[in-house]
Scaffold this active site. Structure first.
Site, PDB file in Angstrom:
ATOM      1  N   LYS A  69      -3.929  -5.667   6.521  1.00 42.84           N
ATOM      2  CA  LYS A  69      -2.940  -5.224   7.506  1.00 42.84           C
ATOM      3  C   LYS A  69      -2.541  -6.390   8.407  1.00 42.84           C
ATOM      4  CE  LYS A  69      -3.803  -1.144   9.342  1.00 42.84           C
ATOM      5  NZ  LYS A  69      -4.472   0.015  10.008  1.00 42.84           N
ATOM      6  N   ASP A 118     -13.586   1.062  10.493  1.00 41.30           N
ATOM      7  CA  ASP A 118     -13.985  -0.269  10.943  1.00 41.30           C
ATOM      8  C   ASP A 118     -13.036  -1.299  10.325  1.00 41.30           C
ATOM      9  OD1 ASP A 118     -15.441  -2.206  12.202  1.00 41.30           O
ATOM     10  OD2 ASP A 118     -17.136  -2.164  10.816  1.00 41.30           O
ATOM     11  N   ALA A 136       0.845  -1.198   0.000  1.00 43.64           N
ATOM     12  CA  ALA A 136       0.000   0.000   0.000  1.00 43.64           C
ATOM     13  C   ALA A 136       0.877   1.244   0.000  1.00 43.64           C
ATOM     14  CB  ALA A 136      -0.909  -0.004   1.222  1.00 43.64           C
ATOM     15  N   GLY A 189       2.196   5.010   0.949  1.00 45.23           N
ATOM     16  CA  GLY A 189       2.352   5.679   2.232  1.00 45.23           C
ATOM     17  C   GLY A 189       3.662   5.312   2.905  1.00 45.23           C
ATOM     18  N   ILE A 190       3.975   6.029   3.966  1.00 42.24           N
ATOM     19  CA  ILE A 190       5.181   5.759   4.739  1.00 42.24           C
ATOM     20  C   ILE A 190       5.019   4.433   5.474  1.00 42.24           C
ATOM     21  CG2 ILE A 190       6.628   6.573   6.644  1.00 42.24           C
ATOM     22  CD1 ILE A 190       5.773   9.423   5.906  1.00 42.24           C
ATOM     23  N   LYS A 191       6.003   3.591   5.391  1.00 40.35           N
ATOM     24  CA  LYS A 191       5.932   2.291   6.050  1.00 40.35           C
ATOM     25  C   LYS A 191       5.767   2.445   7.557  1.00 40.35           C
ATOM     26  CE  LYS A 191       8.266  -1.105   3.153  1.00 40.35           C
ATOM     27  NZ  LYS A 191       7.270  -2.153   3.414  1.00 40.35           N
ATOM     28  N   GLY A 192       4.848   1.706   8.135  1.00 41.11           N
ATOM     29  CA  GLY A 192       4.656   1.746   9.570  1.00 41.11           C
ATOM     30  C   GLY A 192       5.663   0.867  10.289  1.00 41.11           C
ATOM     31  N   MET A 193       5.869   1.142  11.566  1.00 43.19           N
ATOM     32  CA  MET A 193       6.792   0.350  12.374  1.00 43.19           C
ATOM     33  C   MET A 193       6.124  -0.887  12.958  1.00 43.19           C
ATOM     34  SD  MET A 193       9.071   3.225  14.366  1.00 43.19           S
ATOM     35  CE  MET A 193       7.721   4.326  14.781  1.00 43.19           C
TER      36      MET A 193
END
Length: 575
Positions: free
Chosen positions: A336, A371, A315, A317-321
């Site tokens: 996710k 949701d 996806a 966007g900035i990669k999440g931690m």
């Protein structure tokens, strides 16, 4: 194989489903009285109780069955025969599709399987729409010869909540004027014009909603009338004709409605006819049958896979931690997964992250949190997974993966509506669009606060922009209850050492929050920073956050209006 054992297992599951749906309907039926009594705390508690009901009943069913099926629990043929007998038991039920989903949930708890097994579960049986057009029992119907004044008066009379109105005659005239301005300036009423209002009222938070439709100009025009029960009594808040606004009322950021639905598919069919932008699974979600909504989503996704060719990719966007996120570009959903390892400074465990998502699932999302559906052993065709994505998944969530010659099976994931990350939106939109977006961003944070949610990590990368340009929070690993936070002013330095200290010289507890510091990280786009700081200046004031905490502790309930303030008949009236 013991036929009595098969028969008993199927009957027990059917009985447990009946207990679930009966209790679900009993809890739903409490909403009208809570609305009349303005008992908003009980309304909230009842909503949470109804949300937890399904999981509790599935677990109880599992425990009930384990005692007498343990010797055959691992036999596929036993469950195949049980499904067949169960299908016969529920044949005449008007909520058969929900009963099928309940069976699926129970068998997934008992029989070890990696994913969906079509011969053991109800995979494509599903949604069976019921006719609603010819049923007089479902609608109040108003003929054209009555005229607009009488029709509106009759609607108000038919939905008499049994308590004092603030200004009933004023409401009638406001509704008449709204109909004339929106419909009668475009269409001429004729002998074929007819108005229908669904008899069952939709309740959520502090509002009650009527949903109806008028046949005019050769087509049905849907409408929604929200009622509020304020300090001065019941009143009509507005009249909604706009399809996008109606869609938003049933959106993925809203809590579920309390509405009686003896035949769920019949209500869903009606809603699908008036709110056509929503898919079937979204409508089941919206009326509280979110577990069946999950089933309908899975069916929809399988069908979409068969009729598409694009690849699953990471996806944007900035990669999440904490979370690894991927999507199918042609399908408006992200998948996710909680990563195997978290980069510093994240210190929580995978289970703690899952608990945060559970919290959101039972909390009032006030139109500002997305949701999610939680899945175990979700199967994807391996030939639809982009090689770069596959490499990333192996590096970040390998413990959740099983890869065969034809499939990738993910042990645990969440699905969520795809949005444009706010940071990306701000990089590409106009100045005027950016001003609106940062205003929305602030409202999102403050409305969550009023619902007792503190987002924790409030960077723009953790918020998304919907198709209707609403800003929604979607990263839940650091959320806390607002009432657990300690909002502080930063101590003023007094000595040379304090003034030039390279790190804070004062003690900071884990739940301490310094709103003055928010300005340093909240908005990266320079030309709208000042506008944001001025528009939401209270956000940087610890005393303002404390005032919200005090209201929550006193039991005050925010009513998050799911439509623009400017369309309210009395914009300043309290809910």
């Amino acid at each position: 194989m013991n036929r009595d054992q098969i028969k008993l297992a199927a009957e027990r599951i059917a009985e447990c489903y009946h207990t679930y749906i009966t209790t679900f309907n009993e809890l739903t039926a409490l909403a009208p009285q809570f609305f009349v009594d303005k008992d908003w705390l009980s309304m909230q508690q009842n909503h949470k109780r109804r949300l937890r009901l399904y999981k509790d009943q599935v677990e109880a069913t599992k425990l009930l069955l384990q005692g007498f099926v343990k010797d055959v629990a691992l036999e596929k043929e036993f469950w195949r025969e049980t499904k067949s007998y169960y299908s016969w038991i529920i044949t005449e039920r008007k909520d058969k599709e929900l009963a099928e989903t309940f069976f699926n949930s129970v068998i997934r708890k008992i029989y070890p399987m990696q994913g969906i097994e079509k011969d053991l579960m109800f995979v494509f049986e599903g949604y069976d729409t019921c006719d609603f057009h010819s049923s007089e029992k479902l609608f109040y119907t108003y003929p054209p010869e009555w005229g607009l004044q009488k029709i509106i008066r009759s609607i108000i009379q038919d939905f008499d909540f049994g308590v004092r109105y603030m200004d009933k005659e004023g409401d009638i005239q406001l509704l008449v004027r709204a109909v004339r301005e929106v419909i009668l300036t475009r269409y001429q009423a004729s002998k074929d014009t007819i108005t229908q209002v669904w008899k069952n009222v939709f309740y959520r938070n502090k509002a009650a909603y009527l949903i109806g439709r008028t046949k005019v100009g050769g087509k049905w025009m849907p409408f929604i009338i929200p009622f509020l029960n304020g300090p001065k009594g019941i009143y009509v808040d507005t009249l909604i004709f706009d399809p996008l606004t109606m869609s938003s009322l049933f959106g993925f950021t809203r809590s579920y409605f309390m509405v009686e639905a003896p035949i769920p598919s019949q209500l869903v069919a009606f809603l699908n006819s008036v709110i056509s932008q929503k898919k079937i699974h979204e409508l089941y979600n919206s009326i509280g049958f979110n577990k069946h909504g999950k089933t309908e989503f899975y069916r929809d996704f399988l069908i979409h896979l068969e009729h598409s060719k694009d690849m699953l990719v990471e996806a944007e966007g900035i990669k999440g931690m904490v979370m690894e996120v991927f999507t199918l570009p042609s399908y408006n959903i992200v998948f996710k997964m909680v990563k195997d390892y978290f980069e510093p400074p994240k210190t929580m465990t995978r289970q703690e992250v899952r608990e945060k998502y559970k919290l959101v699932s039972v909390h009032d999302r006030v139109g500002r949190m997305a949701d999610t559906h939680e899945f175990e052993y979700f199967h994807f065709p391996l030939n639809r997974v982009d090689p770069t994505l596959l490499k990333t998944l192996r590096a970040t969530v390998n413990s959740l993966l099983t890869i065969t010659d034809t499939e990738i099976i993910i042990k645990h994931l969440y699905t969520e509506r795809r949005m444009i990350p706010l940071n990306i939106y701000l990089e590409n939109c106009t100045y005027e669009e950016a001003k609106v977006a940062v205003e929305e961003y602030g409202y999102s944070i403050l409305q969550l606060a009023q619902a007792n949610i503190f987002p924790g990590d409030m960077m723009t990368k953790n918020f998304g922009v919907t198709r209707q340009k609403r800003v929604v929070f979607y990263d839940y690993d650091e959320i806390e209850f607002l009432t657990d936070m300690n909002f502080r002013w930063k101590p003023k330095p007094e000595t040379y050492e304090q003034i030039y200290a390279s790190a804070p010289w004062y003690d900071i507890a884990p739940n301490d929050v310094f709103p003055e510091d928010f300005k340093r990280f909240m908005i990266g786009r320079e030309d709208v920073k000042q506008h944001f700081w001025e528009y939401h200046k209270n956000m940087f004031n610890p005393d303002y956050w404390k005032s919200i905490q005090e209201k929550i502790k006193k039991g005050e309930l925010l009513h998050a209006f799911p439509y623009p303030k400017e369309i309210r008949f009395r914009p300043d009236e309290e809910a």
